[in-house]
Write an enzyme that holds these catalytic residues in place. Structure first.
Site, PDB file in Angstrom:
ATOM      1  N   CYS A   1       0.783  -1.239   0.000  1.00  0.00           N
ATOM      2  CA  CYS A   1       0.000   0.000   0.000  1.00  0.00           C
ATOM      3  C   CYS A   1       0.820   1.299   0.000  1.00  0.00           C
ATOM      4  CB  CYS A   1      -1.037  -0.008   1.120  1.00  0.00           C
ATOM      5  SG  CYS A   1      -0.639  -0.968   2.562  1.00  0.00           S
TER       6      CYS A   1
ATOM      7  N   ARG B   1       7.159 -11.060   5.180  1.00  0.00           N
ATOM      8  CA  ARG B   1       6.824 -10.799   6.584  1.00  0.00           C
ATOM      9  C   ARG B   1       7.580 -11.793   7.455  1.00  0.00           C
ATOM     10  NH1 ARG B   1       0.252  -9.628   6.038  1.00  0.00           N
ATOM     11  NH2 ARG B   1       0.503  -7.890   4.568  1.00  0.00           N
TER      12      ARG B   1
ATOM     13  N   GLN C   1       0.539 -11.209  -3.457  1.00  0.00           N
ATOM     14  CA  GLN C   1      -0.879 -10.871  -3.338  1.00  0.00           C
ATOM     15  C   GLN C   1      -1.464 -10.436  -4.682  1.00  0.00           C
ATOM     16  OE1 GLN C   1      -0.285  -7.765  -0.301  1.00  0.00           O
ATOM     17  NE2 GLN C   1      -1.550  -8.991   1.063  1.00  0.00           N
TER      18      GLN C   1
ATOM     19  N   ASP D   1      -3.082  -7.844  -5.243  1.00  0.00           N
ATOM     20  CA  ASP D   1      -3.344  -6.648  -4.460  1.00  0.00           C
ATOM     21  C   ASP D   1      -3.796  -5.498  -5.355  1.00  0.00           C
ATOM     22  OD1 ASP D   1      -3.506  -5.253  -2.135  1.00  0.00           O
ATOM     23  OD2 ASP D   1      -1.350  -5.068  -1.808  1.00  0.00           O
TER      24      ASP D   1
ATOM     25  N   HIS E   1      -5.349  -1.111  -4.995  1.00  0.00           N
ATOM     26  CA  HIS E   1      -5.808   0.014  -4.189  1.00  0.00           C
ATOM     27  C   HIS E   1      -6.604   0.961  -5.074  1.00  0.00           C
ATOM     28  CE1 HIS E   1      -2.469  -1.655  -1.861  1.00  0.00           C
ATOM     29  NE2 HIS E   1      -3.189  -1.281  -0.818  1.00  0.00           N
TER      30      HIS E   1
ATOM     31  N   LYS F   1     -12.742  -3.232   7.791  1.00  0.00           N
ATOM     32  CA  LYS F   1     -12.631  -4.057   6.589  1.00  0.00           C
ATOM     33  C   LYS F   1     -13.756  -5.073   6.497  1.00  0.00           C
ATOM     34  CE  LYS F   1      -9.314  -7.142   8.895  1.00  0.00           C
ATOM     35  NZ  LYS F   1      -8.027  -7.852   8.802  1.00  0.00           N
TER      36      LYS F   1
ATOM     37  N   HIS G   1      -8.215  -0.580   0.176  1.00  0.00           N
ATOM     38  CA  HIS G   1      -7.269  -1.685   0.022  1.00  0.00           C
ATOM     39  C   HIS G   1      -8.090  -2.937  -0.273  1.00  0.00           C
ATOM     40  CE1 HIS G   1      -4.168   0.554   2.586  1.00  0.00           C
ATOM     41  NE2 HIS G   1      -5.306   1.194   2.848  1.00  0.00           N
TER      42      HIS G   1
END
Length: 665
Positions: free
Chosen positions: A361, A390, A408, A410, A412, A491, A537
């Site tokens: 992000c 991570r 991901q 992912d 945004h 979320k 997100h």
């Protein structure tokens, strides 16, 4: 005159009872059936023992086995206490520590007596028998309040050093009183506990639990403390529930993605890259098909794909808030070339710090900030197949399900406040179409603000309500999870249900006003001034690694034809058919199918068994007769009988399943 208390019941009636009365008294007054069925009570919403007196006027709801969530929680808590009692009865000198309930059972951490080896799997049958004896004895479970001083003295006198230590540190009770609660089992065994508990051990079913395994543990989770043995069990309300759970576990073991991954030659993990996946060609083919599928979905929904750096300056993470909130889970590296001596690399105290990105992000905000964005350009949807790292604890890693390096799907969305609900609605529809393509059903949950968070209450109110409004507009139901949102945003979570009833949390969309503020993202509004965008997100798969693991277990390795690494194998019965098998392979490849040949000098039954274990969807068996007639004998995985058909028909059959669901008419 005796004081009377007013107790309101769920049916709207009110009963007046003398002070000192208990929920058990009211259950008995209503009828013997309820008195027998009652397990506990909710008093003003708090779960309590049946025998605990009311402190004043109250609302009462009696808990029975029909209230399954509460009943299971109580039963599992009691099984844990019975376990500890049984272990101490069998092995005098055993010290007990903690014993909570879990999602499907219970455990208790214990320390074996001095001079005895730690408890092992061999001890479990005799412990189970002792537990059943305690349950059948129907020992009353009775709550008492002790002074802290008296309880510490009791534990120290009994040699319970762990319990004594914990009793010294527990916070004071109500009104700051130095009192702690214990529960007696009969008159000969007690444990320190807040409760509540069932009225007696006899309320447990002696045939509805099973001790499952033992593991090492440390006192208070600290490896510098004493080592203990954790004994795990599963506990249920009746034997039918236990058997169903054991059947699920057996089925889950067959579907374990780590086992199937080895058998199907999809991937492996090893210490040289702990927590990261080595994808083999067949496993990476599944990945590539999923990535192509998701890319088509995102392209069709108006996302623009980007690629951002793996390593970013620590100052960026400080500004975003992740350095303070998430630092222990980040891999950090010095922004200098270290000196190396015999002891290893040496970093100077002047080094600047960088970090491998744990999420995408902040980098997406930096892309959004390039140039000037007008309100006319919004919404801006930026997507990335973003690789993240991570630093998960070593013990938490689990195959593909929890790794240190992951990718991901992912994205945004940067939008105006007025666009939020519509964008969330569109995402809900997109996620639904994806999950249905894979045959999943799901539940949606709304995770609300945590205690530790960034942003104003007004912004959180607005963000949470926007998510509710989008769900309502799409005609969906949801469950709310207080306190489980991210530190920057509430979320929506998608919880998938797989083929054997397990749930997996995968997709999410978060409505964030914090990060655009912290990273100074803005657009030019219709009024010519700068305005903050709202940042959504979102992900659908979550991570490719975990989603593939879920798919392997959901399908028990029998992937849909379009995802199967090898969609068909052409296997010969006799060597005379080798040339025909090669011709069949060539025609299947020309049709865009993933195919291999098996021309080995092995019996056909051996080949069938081997390719069935490899979960190949279609096996095309050819011999001299098929070669002469231009046919194939098609064995479809899971089908009882093979079908002889023309090669053209076989190609058409396989191509139907090999077409990704989003490309079918």
């Amino acid at each position: 005159m005796t004081e009377l208390l007013k107790i309101s019941l769920p049916d709207g009636s009110v009963r007046e009872v003398p002070a000192g009365s208990t929920p058990a008294d009211i259950a008995a007054a209503i009828g013997p059936g309820l008195a027998k069925a009652a397990l506990a009570a909710r008093v003003n919403g708090e779960l309590r023992d049946l025998g605990r007196p009311f402190e004043g006027d109250a609302e009462l709801a009696l808990v029975t086995a029909r209230d399954e969530a509460d009943a299971l929680e109580l039963a599992r808590h009691d099984y844990a206490h019975v376990l500890a009692e049984a272990v101490q009865a069998l092995f005098p000198g055993t010290q007990i520590t903690f014993g909570p309930s879990t999602d499907d059972g219970f455990y208790y951490d214990v320390k074996a007596p001095e001079g005895r080896e730690p408890f092992s799997m061999d001890d479990l049958p005799v412990i189970e028998d002792a537990m059943r004896a305690i349950i059948r004895a129907d020992k009353p479970l009775r709550r008492e309040v002790w002074s802290r001083e008296a309880l510490i003295a009791k534990w120290e006198a009994d040699g319970e050093t762990f319990k004594a230590e914990w009793a010294k540190e527990l916070p004071p009770g109500e009104n700051g009183a130095e009192e702690l609660t214990v529960y007696w089992s009969g008159n000969d065994w007690l444990d320190m506990c807040r409760g509540p508990h069932l009225p007696s051990t006899g309320k447990l079913d002696p045939d509805a639990f099973k001790l499952m395994r033992v593991a090492g543990a440390y006192w208070r989770g600290d490896q510098n403390n004493a080592q203990l043995t954790r004994i795990y069990g599963t506990g249920w309300l009746n034997k039918k529930q236990l058997n169903a759970h054991l059947t699920r576990l057996e089925e889950a073991a067959k579907r374990d993605h780590r086992k199937l991954g080895r058998e199907m030659d999809l991937f492996h993990l090893q210490e040289e890259a702990h927590g990261s996946v080595f994808w083999h060609p067949k496993g990476y083919r599944i990945w590539r098909e999923l990535e192509a599928y998701m890319r088509r979905k995102m392209d069709g929904a108006g996302y623009r794909e980007i690629k951002t750096p793996q390593v970013m300056d620590a100052r960026q993470w400080e500004q975003s808030g992740h350095w303070g909130k998430y630092r222990e889970n980040m891999f950090v590296i010095p922004d200098e070339v270290p000196n190396v001596d015999d002891e290893g690399p040496v970093i100077s105290g002047e080094a600047q710090w960088m970090a491998l990105k744990p999420m995408n992000c902040p980098a997406h905000v930096l892309v959004f900030k390039q140039g000037i964005t007008s309100y006319r350009d919004l919404p801006v949807r930026l997507g990335e197949m973003g690789c993240c790292h991570r630093n998960e604890p070593h013990g938490a890693l689990h195959g593909l399900m929890r790794v240190r390096q992951f990718t991901q799907d992912d994205a945004h969305i940067f939008c105006t406040e007025g666009q939020v609900v519509a964008e969330v609605q569109d995402f809900i529809a997109l996620a639904d179409s994806v999950y249905r393509d894979f045959g999943f059903t799901y539940d949606i949950k709304l995770a609300l603000r945590p205690d530790q968070r960034f942003g104003s209450d007004a912004d959180w109110d607005k963000a949470e309500q926007e998510l509710r409004d989008a769900l309502t507009a799409n005609g969906l139901e949801w469950e709310e999870l207080p306190g489980e949102g991210a530190f920057y945003a509430p979320k929506l979570e998608w919880h998938l249900t797989d083929a054997i009833g397990r749930t997996w949390q995968v997709g999410t969309i978060q409505s964030d006003r914090v990060l655009p503020e912290r990273l100074d993202a803005h657009y030019i509004g219709e009024d010519g001034d700068k305005h903050r965008p709202v940042m959504l997100h979102r992900a659908i798969f979550g991570s490719y690694e975990r989603f593939i693991g879920i798919l392997i277990e959901h399908f028990a390795g029998r992937m849909p034809v379009w995802l199967a690494p090898v969609q068909a194998v052409v296997a010969t019965i006799v060597s005379d058919a080798d040339d025909y098998a090669r011709d069949v392979e060539a025609q299947l490849k020309a049709a865009g199918l993933r195919v291999e040949t098996d021309l080995r000098n092995e019996k056909i039954n051996y080949k069938v068994r081997e390719h069935s274990l490899a979960k190949v969807p279609h096996l095309l068996v050819v011999g001299k007769r098929e070669a002469d007639e231009g046919t194939v004998a098609v064995r479809t995985l899971g089908a009882e009988h093979q079908k002889v058909m023309s090669l053209a028909d076989a190609i058409a059959l396989i191509r139907t399943g090999a077409t990704p669901p989003d490309l079918r008419d």
